[in-house]
Design a protein around this motif. Sequence first.
Motif, PDB file in Angstrom:
ATOM      1  N   ARG A   4      -2.489   6.540  23.839  1.00 33.14           N
ATOM      2  CA  ARG A   4      -1.883   5.084  24.286  1.00 33.14           C
ATOM      3  C   ARG A   4      -2.254   4.305  22.991  1.00 33.14           C
ATOM      4  N   THR A   5      -3.356   4.465  22.426  1.00 26.72           N
ATOM      5  CA  THR A   5      -3.499   3.894  20.971  1.00 26.72           C
ATOM      6  C   THR A   5      -2.752   4.251  19.872  1.00 26.72           C
ATOM      7  N   LYS A   6      -2.413   3.180  19.127  1.00 27.47           N
ATOM      8  CA  LYS A   6      -1.546   3.323  17.994  1.00 27.47           C
ATOM      9  C   LYS A   6      -2.286   2.837  16.718  1.00 27.47           C
ATOM     10  N   ILE A   7      -1.966   3.920  15.737  1.00 27.18           N
ATOM     11  CA  ILE A   7      -2.711   3.720  14.380  1.00 27.18           C
ATOM     12  C   ILE A   7      -1.672   3.260  13.507  1.00 27.18           C
ATOM     13  N   VAL A   8      -2.021   2.074  12.902  1.00 32.37           N
ATOM     14  CA  VAL A   8      -1.241   0.925  12.021  1.00 32.37           C
ATOM     15  C   VAL A   8      -1.634   1.410  10.530  1.00 32.37           C
ATOM     16  N   ALA A   9      -0.811   1.714   9.705  1.00 33.17           N
ATOM     17  CA  ALA A   9      -1.104   1.894   8.363  1.00 33.17           C
ATOM     18  C   ALA A   9      -0.276   1.073   7.515  1.00 33.17           C
ATOM     19  N   THR A  10      -0.976   0.230   6.688  1.00 34.16           N
ATOM     20  CA  THR A  10      -0.429  -0.790   5.796  1.00 34.16           C
ATOM     21  C   THR A  10       0.112  -0.011   4.541  1.00 34.16           C
ATOM     22  N   ILE A  11       1.518  -0.086   4.282  1.00 31.41           N
ATOM     23  CA  ILE A  11       2.302   0.529   3.039  1.00 31.41           C
ATOM     24  C   ILE A  11       2.216  -0.438   2.212  1.00 31.41           C
ATOM     25  N   GLY A  12       1.793   0.010   1.042  1.00 30.29           N
ATOM     26  CA  GLY A  12       1.722  -0.766  -0.344  1.00 30.29           C
ATOM     27  C   GLY A  12       2.018  -0.063  -1.559  1.00 30.29           C
ATOM     28  N   PRO A  13       1.891  -0.543  -2.696  1.00 38.88           N
ATOM     29  CA  PRO A  13       1.763   0.033  -4.091  1.00 38.88           C
ATOM     30  C   PRO A  13       1.144   1.572  -3.958  1.00 38.88           C
ATOM     31  N   ALA A  14      -0.164   1.535  -3.555  1.00 30.62           N
ATOM     32  CA  ALA A  14      -0.776   2.658  -3.376  1.00 30.62           C
ATOM     33  C   ALA A  14      -0.306   3.886  -2.246  1.00 30.62           C
ATOM     34  N   SER A  15       0.580   3.484  -1.518  1.00 30.89           N
ATOM     35  CA  SER A  15       0.881   4.651  -0.462  1.00 30.89           C
ATOM     36  C   SER A  15       2.504   4.458  -0.134  1.00 30.89           C
ATOM     37  N   ASP A  16       3.321   3.712  -0.947  1.00 23.03           N
ATOM     38  CA  ASP A  16       4.475   3.904  -0.624  1.00 23.03           C
ATOM     39  C   ASP A  16       5.409   5.059  -1.382  1.00 23.03           C
ATOM     40  N   SER A  17       4.923   5.947  -2.091  1.00 23.00           N
ATOM     41  CA  SER A  17       5.561   6.823  -2.438  1.00 23.00           C
ATOM     42  C   SER A  17       5.876   7.837  -1.315  1.00 23.00           C
ATOM     43  N   PRO A  18       6.913   8.626  -1.334  1.00 29.05           N
ATOM     44  CA  PRO A  18       7.252   9.735  -0.017  1.00 29.05           C
ATOM     45  C   PRO A  18       6.239  10.650   0.238  1.00 29.05           C
ATOM     46  N   ASP A  19       5.796  11.144  -1.042  1.00 29.97           N
ATOM     47  CA  ASP A  19       4.468  12.289  -0.737  1.00 29.97           C
ATOM     48  C   ASP A  19       3.375  11.553   0.081  1.00 29.97           C
ATOM     49  N   VAL A  20       2.845  10.377  -0.663  1.00 31.67           N
ATOM     50  CA  VAL A  20       1.701   9.571   0.079  1.00 31.67           C
ATOM     51  C   VAL A  20       1.989   9.356   1.441  1.00 31.67           C
TER      52      VAL A  20
END
Length: 110
Positions: A4-20
Motif C-alpha cells: 500500500r506504500t508507494k515509493i516516489v523517485a524524483t527524476i532529473g538530470p542525474a536519473s533521466d536516462s533510460p538506463d538509470v
Amino acid sequence: MARRTKIVATIGPASDSPDVLRRVLEAGADVARIGLAHGTLDEALVRYRTVRAVAAEIDRPVGILVDLPGPKVRLGAFDEPTRLETGGLVPLVPELAHSDAAVLGVDYGD
C-alpha cells in the motif's frame, strides 16, 4: 498482498536516462516525480515520455507526479544588515526594489 506504500523517485538530470530510470523502477520506485521549478517544459516532456517508454518496456504501471512550482517571492535589497523586531508589523510593498526595517520590498505584484 499488494503493498500500500508507494515509493516516489524524483527524476532529473542525474536519473533521466533510460538506463538509470530502468534501474530506479526495477529497484522498486512506483511513481516518477517530475519537478517543474527548474528546467524547461520541453525537458519535462522528454522526462515524461522516457518514463512512459521505460515503464512499457518493463511492463509495469508507473505513476507520474508533476510538481508545479509556486510563486517565488523575493525581498528587495537591504543597504545594510537589518534587525526586524519580533512581533512587529512590516508592510510588504510590491515592485519595490529596496527593503529596510520599516518596509520590505517584494518582487511579486499579487
